[in-house]
Design a protein around this motif. Structure first.
Motif, PDB file in Angstrom:
ATOM      1  N   LYS A  82     -49.966 -91.281  -8.966  1.00 26.86           N
ATOM      2  CA  LYS A  82     -50.910 -90.185  -9.216  1.00 26.86           C
ATOM      3  C   LYS A  82     -52.029 -90.628 -10.145  1.00 26.86           C
ATOM      4  N   LEU A  83     -51.693 -91.417 -11.150  1.00 31.39           N
ATOM      5  CA  LEU A  83     -52.715 -91.915 -12.067  1.00 31.39           C
ATOM      6  C   LEU A  83     -53.661 -92.873 -11.348  1.00 31.39           C
ATOM      7  N   ALA A  84     -53.120 -93.756 -10.519  1.00 31.77           N
ATOM      8  CA  ALA A  84     -53.958 -94.690  -9.761  1.00 31.77           C
ATOM      9  C   ALA A  84     -54.919 -93.935  -8.849  1.00 31.77           C
ATOM     10  N   ARG A  85     -54.414 -92.886  -8.197  1.00 32.19           N
ATOM     11  CA  ARG A  85     -55.266 -92.086  -7.313  1.00 32.19           C
ATOM     12  C   ARG A  85     -56.365 -91.387  -8.114  1.00 32.19           C
TER      13      ARG A  85
END
Length: 57
Positions: A45-48
């Motif tokens: 989620k953080l990467a997205r």
């Protein structure tokens, strides 16, 4: 008002970021090293989120 500000500053004088040294016993030191040496976790989620364009761009 000045007294409140002084008390606020005193309460935040030492945060974990300010600590440069700490003491651990052997067992806790081993646990600490184990955590440091583990592979990084992938946070999808953080990467997205970071892949999206910023509103400032």
């Amino acid at each position: 008002m000045r007294n409140r500000f002084r008390n606020f500053n005193e309460g935040t004088a030492e945060t974990p970021e300010d600590r440069r040294s700490f003491v651990l016993d052997g067992k806790r030191w081993a646990e600490f090293l184990k955590l440091l040496n583990r592979p990084p976790r992938i946070k999808r989620k953080l990467a997205r989120l970071l892949a999206e364009r910023s509103v400032l761009e």
